[in-house]
Design an enzyme around this catalytic site. Structure first.
Site, PDB file in Angstrom:
ATOM      1  N   THR A 131       4.574  -1.048   8.777  1.00 28.89           N
ATOM      2  CA  THR A 131       5.013  -2.583   9.354  1.00 28.89           C
ATOM      3  C   THR A 131       6.577  -2.147  10.203  1.00 28.89           C
ATOM      4  O   THR A 131       7.101  -1.736  10.051  1.00 28.89           O
ATOM      5  CB  THR A 131       5.787  -3.190   7.581  1.00 28.89           C
ATOM      6  OG1 THR A 131       6.054  -4.418   8.525  1.00 28.89           O
ATOM      7  CG2 THR A 131       6.184  -2.667   7.363  1.00 28.89           C
ATOM      8  N   ASP A 132       6.856  -3.808  11.330  1.00 31.34           N
ATOM      9  CA  ASP A 132       7.914  -3.823  11.385  1.00 31.34           C
ATOM     10  C   ASP A 132       9.326  -3.771  10.815  1.00 31.34           C
ATOM     11  O   ASP A 132      10.311  -4.263  11.432  1.00 31.34           O
ATOM     12  CB  ASP A 132       7.865  -5.240  12.449  1.00 31.34           C
ATOM     13  CG  ASP A 132       7.382  -6.735  11.270  1.00 31.34           C
ATOM     14  OD1 ASP A 132       6.982  -6.575  10.451  1.00 31.34           O
ATOM     15  OD2 ASP A 132       7.540  -7.689  12.357  1.00 31.34           O
ATOM     16  N   GLU A 133       8.966  -3.917   9.632  1.00 27.44           N
ATOM     17  CA  GLU A 133       9.845  -4.873   8.781  1.00 27.44           C
ATOM     18  C   GLU A 133      11.220  -2.783   8.282  1.00 27.44           C
ATOM     19  O   GLU A 133      12.228  -3.149   7.925  1.00 27.44           O
ATOM     20  CB  GLU A 133       9.826  -4.775   7.183  1.00 27.44           C
ATOM     21  CG  GLU A 133       9.046  -5.932   7.288  1.00 27.44           C
ATOM     22  CD  GLU A 133       8.290  -7.342   6.310  1.00 27.44           C
ATOM     23  OE1 GLU A 133       9.383  -6.509   5.249  1.00 27.44           O
ATOM     24  OE2 GLU A 133       7.712  -7.970   6.567  1.00 27.44           O
ATOM     25  N   TYR A 156      11.259  -2.988  -0.346  1.00 31.26           N
ATOM     26  CA  TYR A 156       8.632  -2.888   0.136  1.00 31.26           C
ATOM     27  C   TYR A 156       9.205  -1.870   1.507  1.00 31.26           C
ATOM     28  O   TYR A 156       9.300  -0.931   1.717  1.00 31.26           O
ATOM     29  CB  TYR A 156       8.723  -3.877   0.458  1.00 31.26           C
ATOM     30  CG  TYR A 156       7.554  -4.222   1.540  1.00 31.26           C
ATOM     31  CD1 TYR A 156       6.374  -3.646   1.230  1.00 31.26           C
ATOM     32  CD2 TYR A 156       7.654  -5.084   2.620  1.00 31.26           C
ATOM     33  CE1 TYR A 156       5.133  -3.380   2.105  1.00 31.26           C
ATOM     34  CE2 TYR A 156       6.338  -4.264   3.897  1.00 31.26           C
ATOM     35  CZ  TYR A 156       5.421  -3.782   3.622  1.00 31.26           C
ATOM     36  OH  TYR A 156       4.434  -4.224   4.485  1.00 31.26           O
ATOM     37  N   LYS A 160       7.843   1.469   2.903  1.00 34.14           N
ATOM     38  CA  LYS A 160       6.960   1.974   3.893  1.00 34.14           C
ATOM     39  C   LYS A 160       7.472   2.936   5.156  1.00 34.14           C
ATOM     40  O   LYS A 160       7.018   3.850   5.239  1.00 34.14           O
ATOM     41  CB  LYS A 160       7.104   0.476   4.703  1.00 34.14           C
ATOM     42  CG  LYS A 160       6.366  -0.621   4.068  1.00 34.14           C
ATOM     43  CD  LYS A 160       4.638  -0.036   3.654  1.00 34.14           C
ATOM     44  CE  LYS A 160       4.016   0.006   4.726  1.00 34.14           C
ATOM     45  NZ  LYS A 160       2.137   0.400   4.475  1.00 34.14           N
TER      46      LYS A 160
END
Ligand code: NAD
Ligand code: TYD
Length: 343
Positions: A131-133, A156, A160
């Protein structure tokens, strides 16, 4: 191709499997899913009912856990799996704030177990859906590229990022052929109604207050799920081992603008919007530079935000029973607690 997809009963996994069945009817697809609160086997029941295609492809469902070494090994062996795409994850930031432990367990340890089994069984390609997060947050300017340092802010995104680093270690140490995809916020059919768009849709239909965090000026880049799935397909078929690829939708929007647009499309008043206590550690802005994926893989998002949102609303309107059915007791308990604390 003999492909293991994990988390195929969740939002993006479901859309990916449906798309791959159309695009590659000769593939044998095995879907491994634990069926957590976010997984729904019914999404792909029609595929189970007619699993064989005219082109010799197949689909099967395997109920299990990506953290289980014996289970994963047996599956890889039985189906002589050539490639793995790992979508399985705990995926909701707010839940990770409430309880980080399952996120470390599934997202980090689960990914490591999959990598290890893949290595031992000679899997030829591994795609880690990230994810971009993992990049953290941006100010008003700039975009994330693949060389942006990882700086996750939520449990989260930290989990990741942990998985991404483990993928890197398996490439460097063992020579596993693995790639990472990092995508912005997805929306579309089958998204679980804890995420912004389906949650706001559900609330608006019921004329309930729409809880917007903080000042509503946090910005997300929205991508229609089909565009993300095409990106994952390209990474699977053409990605360079050890490389991460960003995908984005060219649709940056402050949350408040998105929610107002949704209300307008549903013909509901803006007065339903309620500002609530902010999410702790709330990333201010995400924006993606996907130039590398464009140059190396030929990736471009095809669906505009207005097209995608209209299509999504239509799907949720036509699938009211799906929305009812996925709201289990576990879902309601979390929602009551979390939003109870935001008042
Ligand atoms: P989701 O929560 O809708 O689905 C996750 C699926 O994984 C569910 O079917 C669940 O049952 C399954 N699962 C969970 N733990 C498991 C375990 N231990 N073993 C096997 N299966 C397990 O998530 P999603 O939105 O479809 O996201 C899929 C992937 O894409 C995730 O890895 C997520 O981090 C990533 N991603 C999501 C977005 C987004 O906007 N939703 C954006 C970028 C990346
Ligand atoms: P979300 O769909 O949870 O995705 P992510 O946190 O992974 O970006 O949230 C999208 C944006 O919407 C994020 O800035 C948080 C905000 N948001 C609200 O304002 N209210 C809500 O009830 C939810 C679920 C999200």
């Amino acid at each position: 191709m003999r492909l293991l997809v994990t988390g195929g009963c969740g939002f993006i996994g479901t859309n990916f499997i449906l798309m791959m069945r159309e695009a590659h009817p000769d593939w044998n697809i095995v879907n491994l899913d634990l069926l957590t609160y976010a997984g729904n086997r019914l999404n792909l029941l029609p595929l189970e009912a007619s699993s064989r295609t005219a082109s010799g492809g197949d689909y099967s469902f395997a109920h299990g856990d990506i953290r289980d070494p014996e289970f994963v090994s047996a599956l890889l062996e039985e189906h002589r799996i050539e490639a793995v795409v790992n979508f399985a994850a705990e995926s909701h930031v707010d839940r990770s704030i409430n309880d980080p432990a399952p996120f470390v367990s599934t997202n980090v340890q689960g990914a490591q177990n999959l990598l290890e089994r893949a290595r031992r069984h000679g899997v030829e390609r591994f795609v880690q859906v990230s994810t971009d997060e993992v990049y953290g947050t941006l100010g008003p300017e700039g975009r994330f590229s693949e060389s942006t340092p990882l700086a996750p802010n939520s449990p989260y995104s930290a989990s990741k990022a942990g998985a991404d680093l483990m993928v890197r270690a398996y490439v460097e140490t063992y020579g596993l052929d693995a790639v990472i995809t990092r995508c912005s916020n997805n929306y579309g059919p089958y998204q679980f109604p804890e995420k912004l768009i389906p949650l706001m849709f559900l609330k608006a239909l019921r004329d309930e207050p729409l809880p917007v965090y903080g000042d509503g000026r946090n910005v997300r880049d929205w991508i229609f799920v089909d565009d993300h799935c095409r990106g994952v397909e390209l990474a699977l078929l053409k990605g360079r081992a050890g490389q991460a690829y960003n995908f984005g939708g060219n649709a940056e929007l402050p949350n408040i603008e998105l929610v107002k647009t949704l209300l307008d499309l549903l013909d509901k008043p803006h007065s339903l919007i309620t500002f609530v206590k902010d999410r702790p550690g709330h990333d201010r802005r995400y924006a993606m530079d996907y130039g590398l994926a464009s140059r190396e893989l030929g990736f471009e998002p095809r669906v505009s935000f207005s097209q995608g949102l209209t299509q999504t609303i239509e799907w949720y309107r036509d699938n009211a029973a799906w929305l009812d059915q996925v709201q289990s007791g576990a879902y309601r308990d979390f929602m009551d607690q979390w939003y109870g604390e935001r008042k």
